[in-house]
Structure formats: C-alpha cells, structure tokens
Enzyme design. Structure first.
Site, PDB file in Angstrom:
ATOM      1  N   PHE A  78      77.809  42.329 145.067  1.00 58.63           N
ATOM      2  CA  PHE A  78      78.629  41.674 144.041  1.00 58.63           C
ATOM      3  C   PHE A  78      80.041  42.250 143.971  1.00 58.63           C
ATOM      4  O   PHE A  78      80.853  41.822 143.166  1.00 58.63           O
ATOM      5  CB  PHE A  78      77.952  41.728 142.661  1.00 58.63           C
ATOM      6  CG  PHE A  78      77.401  43.076 142.309  1.00 58.63           C
ATOM      7  CD1 PHE A  78      78.225  44.122 141.974  1.00 58.63           C
ATOM      8  CD2 PHE A  78      76.020  43.286 142.330  1.00 58.63           C
ATOM      9  CE1 PHE A  78      77.713  45.365 141.662  1.00 58.63           C
ATOM     10  CE2 PHE A  78      75.501  44.526 142.023  1.00 58.63           C
ATOM     11  CZ  PHE A  78      76.345  45.575 141.693  1.00 58.63           C
ATOM     12  N   LYS A 139      77.765  49.342 128.379  1.00 56.77           N
ATOM     13  CA  LYS A 139      78.777  50.348 128.112  1.00 56.77           C
ATOM     14  C   LYS A 139      78.802  51.359 129.254  1.00 56.77           C
ATOM     15  O   LYS A 139      77.810  51.433 129.976  1.00 56.77           O
ATOM     16  CB  LYS A 139      78.513  51.049 126.764  1.00 56.77           C
ATOM     17  CG  LYS A 139      77.081  51.549 126.656  1.00 56.77           C
ATOM     18  CD  LYS A 139      76.904  53.004 126.639  1.00 56.77           C
ATOM     19  CE  LYS A 139      77.138  53.810 127.825  1.00 56.77           C
ATOM     20  NZ  LYS A 139      75.967  54.273 128.558  1.00 56.77           N
ATOM     21  N   HIS A 231      77.967  55.488 121.879  1.00 56.23           N
ATOM     22  CA  HIS A 231      76.874  55.689 120.913  1.00 56.23           C
ATOM     23  C   HIS A 231      77.251  56.639 119.766  1.00 56.23           C
ATOM     24  O   HIS A 231      77.010  56.352 118.601  1.00 56.23           O
ATOM     25  CB  HIS A 231      75.639  56.243 121.616  1.00 56.23           C
ATOM     26  CG  HIS A 231      75.185  55.423 122.798  1.00 56.23           C
ATOM     27  ND1 HIS A 231      75.329  54.056 122.847  1.00 56.23           N
ATOM     28  CD2 HIS A 231      74.579  55.777 123.963  1.00 56.23           C
ATOM     29  CE1 HIS A 231      74.837  53.612 124.000  1.00 56.23           C
ATOM     30  NE2 HIS A 231      74.385  54.632 124.693  1.00 56.23           N
TER      31      HIS A 231
HETATM   32  C1  BG6 Z   1      72.529  55.140 127.734  1.00 51.57           C
HETATM   33  C2  BG6 Z   1      73.079  56.225 128.606  1.00 51.57           C
HETATM   34  O1  BG6 Z   1      73.544  54.342 127.212  1.00 51.57           O
HETATM   35  O2  BG6 Z   1      71.820  55.736 126.668  1.00 51.57           O
HETATM   36  C3  BG6 Z   1      71.963  57.105 129.133  1.00 51.57           C
HETATM   37  O3  BG6 Z   1      73.765  55.641 129.698  1.00 51.57           O
HETATM   38  C4  BG6 Z   1      71.110  57.613 128.004  1.00 51.57           C
HETATM   39  O4  BG6 Z   1      72.473  58.186 129.899  1.00 51.57           O
HETATM   40  C5  BG6 Z   1      70.696  56.486 127.074  1.00 51.57           C
HETATM   41  O5  BG6 Z   1      69.968  58.208 128.570  1.00 51.57           O
HETATM   42  C6  BG6 Z   1      70.018  57.008 125.818  1.00 51.57           C
HETATM   43  O6  BG6 Z   1      69.557  55.923 125.091  1.00 51.57           O
HETATM   44  P1  BG6 Z   1      68.248  56.015 124.228  1.00 51.57           P
HETATM   45  O7  BG6 Z   1      68.107  54.692 123.578  1.00 51.57           O
HETATM   46  O8  BG6 Z   1      67.129  56.329 125.155  1.00 51.57           O
HETATM   47  O9  BG6 Z   1      68.518  57.128 123.250  1.00 51.57           O
END
Ligand code: BG6
Length: 451
Positions: A78, A139, A231
């Site tokens: 892609f 993201k 996050h």
């Molecule tokens: C993702 C990251 O966005 O979030 C990862 O790219 C990470 O590295 C993950 O492990 C954590 O998400 P969750 O929902 O498992 O806490």
C-alpha cells in the site's frame, strides 16, 4: 458495508480490530451485508490469514465459522499509489451490494497515512461529502507537529472533516467515559476538584509486555508518541478540563484543548529503556528510543495553580495497570491517635474497572483512633456478560457517524506541540536502562524528591 483494514498483518488487527468486529457481528450491530478486506504486504491466502488470526485470538468465538466467511485478504504494497488500481478491481470482484458504507481503517505506521489517504482520494474510493465513505486513522496521527499538519491539510483539501476519524482507543474505554460523569454529575467531587483541595494527580499506564513484533513502528515512536501524545494527554484533558457550558461534543472538546494549551511540562522528566530492547526485532543496536517516560506537568489555569500532574507509562513493567489517582490535601486534623492518611480517589481503568475512595474514619472500639477506610465500586461487576471493548464502541461510532469520542484536529495539534518540546528536552536527558519496574521507579522517586 465494506470495512478495509490497511496494515492488517499487524498486532492491532488480531488483538483488537477483528475481535471487536466479531463481537459487533455477534450482537447484530454491523450493517448487513458486510465484508472485511484485510490488506497487508505479507503474502497470505485468505484461508491461511484467517486461520492464523483465529489461532492467535483469545476467547470464545461460537459464530466464527459464519463470521470468517466475511473476511478477505489482499496482498498489496500500500505504499505504492499505483497499486490502488488493484485494490479497486479487487473490491469490484467481490460484487458488493451498491450503496453500502465504505470504511477505511489505517492500522499502519503514521508515515503511510498520506500515501494511503491520497491514493484513496485519487481513486475516488473516498469522495468529499459522501458520508458513506470514511477514513479512520490509528494513533499517533503524524510523527510530529509538522507531519501531522501536512497530513491534515492533505485530507481537508479533498474530504470533509466529518469523514475523518482520528482514533484514540482510550477514549472508548468505559472508565475514561466515566470521568466526566463522575466529575460533573456529582456535587461531592466537582466542588473540590481544584488546587485548593487536590495535592496532585497521577495518570499511569504501565504494561508488562515488550514491543514484541512492533519494533519497526515503535522505534520511530517511543513511549512519548505511542502513549503520551494520545492516551495520556487525552486522559489528562478529561481529568483537568473546566466544566463545559453544556455536554455537547464541541464544548467538551473546547475545554480539553484549553487544558492542552495551558500544559506546562517541568524539566524533571525521566526517560528509560528496558534492558534487552536493543536486541528486539527491528530495533537498531544504538537506538535511544524510550520505552518508559515519567513526566511532571502543570496545568496553568486558575483551577490547577501549582498542582502537579504526574504522567507515567512504560513497557516491561511488573504488571499491566492503568489508573488515575487523585490525592487530596491533608485535612486540618485534631485527632491525636492514629495517623490520618490523605484521601485518594482512584479511577481504575485496567485490570479492574472501578472507583475507590479512601477516607479516614473512626476505628472500632472504645478509643477515638482514626483508621483508613475504603468505598469500593466495581464497575465491571455491574455488567452482564463482557463490558464493551473500546474498539467495539469506537467502530460502532464510526458506522453511526458519531465522532464525539474521536480527537479533533486542534487537540492533536496542541498535543504535538508539547511532545515536540519534550523531544527537544530529551536530547539533554539521560536514558536510564532498567531491568525492572522497581529500578526505574527508584530513579523517578529520586528525581521527583529532589525536584
Ligand atoms: C496502543 C499502543 O495504542 O495502546 C500500544 O500503541 C499499547 O503500545 C496499547 O500497548 C495499550 O492499550 P491498552 O488498551 O491495552 O491499555
């Protein structure tokens, strides 16, 4: 509906996207008929791709037989725009019913975003103003402020903002959605949610896993771009925002942007890299990428004057844990016996979803001793069956044209501005190689104690 995943051989498809689509199918939430096209550069036949996914995903999938028939795999590079002709022909060969939605999910590293988006636009697979065609970006949206701006410009030159979904799956998590409810639906919390009563707020997202097979992507991101830019900043924005004038999407996002615009990062940052990172697949032997970061920040608004916010995230920690801990100031206390502890309100995101309030009360017995007590609310215990996974909720929102739990451009822009400035500081900070969580936490404690 046609749901296309670019970068489908990555972890995200197996761990989150296919399970979420499956659950939605099981709950009869997907428009019918629907087809899932998974695109990756690695060579697979559909049958072997589907079999491999099934082998890797955990949990019960009683209707898998019927569901798997909807999945197709297309081997395609892609990153080459001309290949989208192949994709177009492939979709035509599937004989999909006319008029259904077309959702393109970019589960790739961000530097592929402009190539894929441009190719979809040029090939009229996504058409301005046609709300049946939408594009979802995993993201981080961009690699820094400049690239994010360039991607955004490219998109908005050709399609509408309402067709663009910048996902941050933390916003789909039950307990993050709960933050605003707890804050604004309760007099008892919101009235003391300020610097006069709160000593500090910690936002923590720790993981026990390594970077696993994602070295190629991760090494260009590191913890800052992989977790903090999105996050952790989104969580902080929800926790720290001022009360909006109403609960509309726009008003809430305006307040979140205010927090990010007023965020001041102190220079007491700790960067860490787990021992063994340099030996992981796809990692350069001299990589300086951080797999752990601890940040002390201030929100320069009237509400939060001088209140530290501690953000911490890292891989290869002792266990996976995500939570928000609000620590209140000492009560002016006239009790002499028993040491009253500081009140804390913990919003638990993972592994348990819940809220715990710690306060002081009288110890049972004849004497007037104070004693710590807990009010403990288990959110997940109140759900019959499984509570919806973040991705399930967010995919459904895309289908229903609801972008309230997706990040608006100005939120992303403000976040990148801060991350770029932290990255500039990073050049002058040591990178601590850690064998264990306790080792890196010791570094953090020392740094913040002496700050
Ligand atoms: C993702 C990251 O966005 O979030 C990862 O790219 C990470 O590295 C993950 O492990 C954590 O998400 P969750 O929902 O498992 O806490």
């Amino acid at each position: 509906m046609l749901f296309t995943i670019f970068g489908a051989t990555g972890d995200l498809t197996t761990k989150k996207l296919i399970p979420a689509l499956y659950r939605l199918y099981e709950e009869e939430q997907l428009p019918d008929p629907f087809t899932i096209v998974c695109i990756g550069r690695r060579h697979y036949e559909t049958a072997s791709f589907v079999a491999e996914i099934r082998e890797k995903i955990e949990g019960e999938y009683p209707h898998w037989e019927a569901f798997q028939g909807r999945i197709h795999y297309l081997t395609m590079d892609f990153s080459v725009e001309a290949n989208f002709e192949i994709f177009k022909l492939y979709v035509a060969s599937l004989n999909l019913s006319q008029g259904g939605q077309k959702i393109y999910y970019l589960a790739t590293a961000p530097h592929y975003f402009p190539i894929i988006a441009r190719a979809l636009i040029v090939n009229q697979m996504i058409v301005r103003g046609d709300m049946r065609s939408k594009i979802v970006f995993e993201k981080p949206f961009g690699e820094d402020l400049d690239t994010a701006k360039a991607y955004n410009r490219l998109l908005l030159e050709s399609i509408e903002e309402s067709q663009v979904y910048r996902i941050d799956h933390y916003l789909g998590k039950e307990m993050l959605q709960n933050v605003l409810t707890v804050r604004f639906a309760n007099k008892i919390f919101e009235s003391i949610w300020n610097h006069e009563n709160i000593e500090n707020i910690k936002i923590v997202a720790l993981e026990s896993e390594s970077v696993k097979q994602r070295g190629g992507y991760y090494d260009r991101s590191g913890a800052l771009k992989d977790m903090v830019q999105n996050h952790l900043f989104q969580t902080l924005a929800l926790v720290a925002m001022d009360s909006p004038m109403g609960l509309s999407d726009t008003l809430i996002k305006n307040q979140k942007v205010e927090v990010l615009e007023n965020l001041q990062i102190s220079d007491d940052i700790v960067f860490g890299q787990y021992a063994g990172y340099l030996q992981e697949k796809g990692i350069p032997v001299d990589s300086k990428t951080e797999t752990f970061v601890a940040i002390k920040a201030y929100v320069n608004t009237q509400r939060w004057r001088n209140t530290p916010f501690y953000l911490m995230t890292g891989k290869k920690m002792s266990h996976k844990l995500a939570e928000i801990i609000v620590t209140f100031k000492d009560a002016s206390c006239f009790f002499e016996k028993g040491q009253p502890e500081k009140n804390t309100l913990t919003i638990e995101i993972f592994p348990r979803e819940g809220i715990v309030l710690k306060f002081n009360g009288k110890a049972p017995g004849l004497q007037a001793y104070t004693m710590p007590m807990r009010l403990d609310y288990c959110h997940m215990c109140n759900v019959v069956g499984n509570s919806a996974e973040a991705y399930e909720k967010l995919i459904l929102d895309v289908i229903h044209d609801d972008s309230s739990l997706f990040t608006r451009w100005d939120e992303i822009e403000s976040s990148w501005r801060i991350i770029d400035s932290i990255n500039r500081m990073k050049r002058f900070e040591p990178l601590h190689v850690y064998q264990s969580e306790s080792e890196i936490m010791q570094v953090v404690d020392e740094k913040w104690r002496n700050a």
